[in-house]
Design a protein around this motif. Structure first.
Motif, PDB file in Angstrom:
ATOM      1  N   ASN A  72      -1.846   5.454   2.880  1.00 32.96           N
ATOM      2  CA  ASN A  72      -2.571   6.649   2.445  1.00 32.96           C
ATOM      3  C   ASN A  72      -3.317   6.281   1.176  1.00 32.96           C
ATOM      4  OD1 ASN A  72      -3.500   9.284   2.135  1.00 32.96           O
ATOM      5  ND2 ASN A  72      -1.681   9.908   0.973  1.00 32.96           N
ATOM      6  N   SER A  97       0.837  16.811  15.125  1.00 33.46           N
ATOM      7  CA  SER A  97      -0.097  16.885  13.993  1.00 33.46           C
ATOM      8  C   SER A  97       0.651  17.037  12.667  1.00 33.46           C
ATOM      9  CB  SER A  97      -1.067  18.061  14.171  1.00 33.46           C
ATOM     10  OG  SER A  97      -1.855  17.884  15.317  1.00 33.46           O
ATOM     11  N   HIS A  98       1.666  17.888  12.661  1.00 33.46           N
ATOM     12  CA  HIS A  98       2.417  18.127  11.422  1.00 33.46           C
ATOM     13  C   HIS A  98       3.256  16.902  11.055  1.00 33.46           C
ATOM     14  CE1 HIS A  98       4.232  21.560   8.865  1.00 33.46           C
ATOM     15  NE2 HIS A  98       4.382  20.417   8.243  1.00 33.46           N
ATOM     16  N   GLY A 118       1.097  14.059   9.976  1.00 35.92           N
ATOM     17  CA  GLY A 118       0.525  14.433   8.688  1.00 35.92           C
ATOM     18  C   GLY A 118       1.464  14.120   7.545  1.00 35.92           C
ATOM     19  N   HIS A 129      -0.646  13.074   4.356  1.00 36.75           N
ATOM     20  CA  HIS A 129      -1.729  14.063   4.328  1.00 36.75           C
ATOM     21  C   HIS A 129      -1.201  15.488   4.172  1.00 36.75           C
ATOM     22  CE1 HIS A 129      -3.889  10.863   6.963  1.00 36.75           C
ATOM     23  NE2 HIS A 129      -4.002  10.590   5.687  1.00 36.75           N
ATOM     24  N   LEU A 130       0.071  15.697   4.533  1.00 36.19           N
ATOM     25  CA  LEU A 130       0.692  17.012   4.412  1.00 36.19           C
ATOM     26  C   LEU A 130       1.921  16.920   3.519  1.00 36.19           C
ATOM     27  CD1 LEU A 130       0.552  18.324   8.110  1.00 36.19           C
ATOM     28  CD2 LEU A 130      -0.971  18.933   6.227  1.00 36.19           C
TER      29      LEU A 130
END
Length: 354
Positions: free
Chosen positions: A78, A334-335, A338, A343-344
């Motif tokens: 990241n 997606s979660h 992420g 990203h989350l």
């Protein structure tokens, strides 16, 4: 195993590949972790050395009698950060596997520190493309040159790294699976709930059979009655039934997947009703017929979530969710990814930043 990790620098470094073109598990980084076990000294000489072939005797116990276990996890990029996802869980499970095969346990704290040092050295190998990651493979095997059937006295422990592309090229893609009625993967009291080499060798023939029939994976039933759903390929399996998320209850022959465990925690956090049950294959078949089963997907380190678009049960084909990725699979994938890629927000404390 001592705390000090020796590092032997490579004379030259490899050229980094275009990861988007790399087949899974075919390219390896410049360095690996290595340690050896003897009864007198335990795990000793922990070191990071240039990636190299291993030297073992043709009579090595692990070759002949299967004292060989492994783990699989990933590092993610990241920006300038490298992230690991619940690595402590992998080393805990490695020890569970070692204990089951009467092999010496590793020191989990030392192993985590060794992994962190290895990743720091190899951080330029962590790819940053969509869905890409650095696959991490710790493994332990018996190398004593002795053909008697007993627990070996000497062992090798290594960690190797391999850059990998996204499992689906960055987006989910439904697969077709075949319910296996003849072969079985494991029985309770055996080794189905650990990651030992023999589990995977025993699955290959059925996998080939399924591939010849046009299916990507095998759905395994229990080894006693062959009526209850256990795993799909080398993954755990989930179903969406009447808007509830259902997965087979751990029973001693199903691997306690870290992705499985994490998806359950994430789904409950997001408000889904999650149930762990004993699932009869006839109940699953009936649910596909009447429409109450709306999604099926596997879960594992490599793919995170692998949606099922078609399933063959006792000679009959069933299309799942019009062979499309379902909303629950899409939402959880997606979660989950992420969080993995930073990203989350990580409300669970799963991520380790290197």
């Amino acid at each position: 195993m001592g705390q000090t990790i020796q590092i032997e620098k490579a004379v030259s470094l490899k050229e980094k590949p275009d990861v988007s073109t790399v087949k899974f598990g075919t390219v390896f980084t410049d360095y690996m972790f290595s340690s050896n076990y003897t009864p007198e000294h335990g795990w000793e000489e922990p070191s990071i050395v240039p990636y190299q072939n291993l030297e073992i005797s043709p009579a090595a116990n692990g070759i002949h009698y299967g004292q060989s276990v492994f783990e699989g996890l990933k590092a993610y990029k990241n920006g300038d950060e490298v992230l690991l996802f619940r690595p402590d869980e992998n080393f805990k499970r490695l020890n569970t596997s070692l204990e089951r095969l009467a092999m010496p346990k590793i020191n989990e704290e030392v192993s985590l520190n060794a992994l962190y040092e290895l990743i720091k050295l190899e951080r330029d190998w962590v790819p940053g493309g969509p869905g890409q990651s650095l696959y991490i493979r710790p493994f332990v095997f018996a190398d004593e040159a002795f053909l008697g059937v007993r627990s070996a006295r000497t062992y090798q422990y290594n960690i190797i790294l391999s850059p990998v592309a996204g499992y689906y090229g960055g987006q989910l893609d439904p697969t077709a699976i075949y319910v296996e009625d003849d072969f079985v993967r494991a029985v309770r009291g055996g080794v189905g709930d650990i990651k030992c080499a023999g589990n995977y060798a025993a699955s290959i023939l059925a996998q080939q059979k399924a591939a010849e029939m046009g299916y990507e994976q095998v759905l395994w039933l229990d080894g006693v009655e062959q009526k209850y759903v256990e795993e799909v390929g080398s993954m755990n399996i989930f179903f969406v039934r009447n808007n509830e998320l259902i997965t087979p209850k751990l029973n001693g022959s199903i691997l306690s997947g870290i992705t499985r465990k994490s998806l359950i925690e994430l789904a409950e956090y997001k408000g889904y009703t999650v149930k762990e049950e004993r699932i009869h294959i006839d109940e699953l078949q009936a649910g596909l017929k009447d429409g109450s089963v709306t999604e099926i997907f596997g879960s594992g380190t490599a793919a995170v979530i692998s949606p099922v678009g078609r399933m063959r049960i006792h000679g009959e084909d069933y299309v799942v969710n019009d062979n499309q990725v379902g909303p629950v699979a899409e939402d959880l994938y997606s979660h989950y990814t992420g969080i993995q890629y930073g990203h989350l927000e990580d409300p669970f404390g799963w991520i380790v930043r290197i």
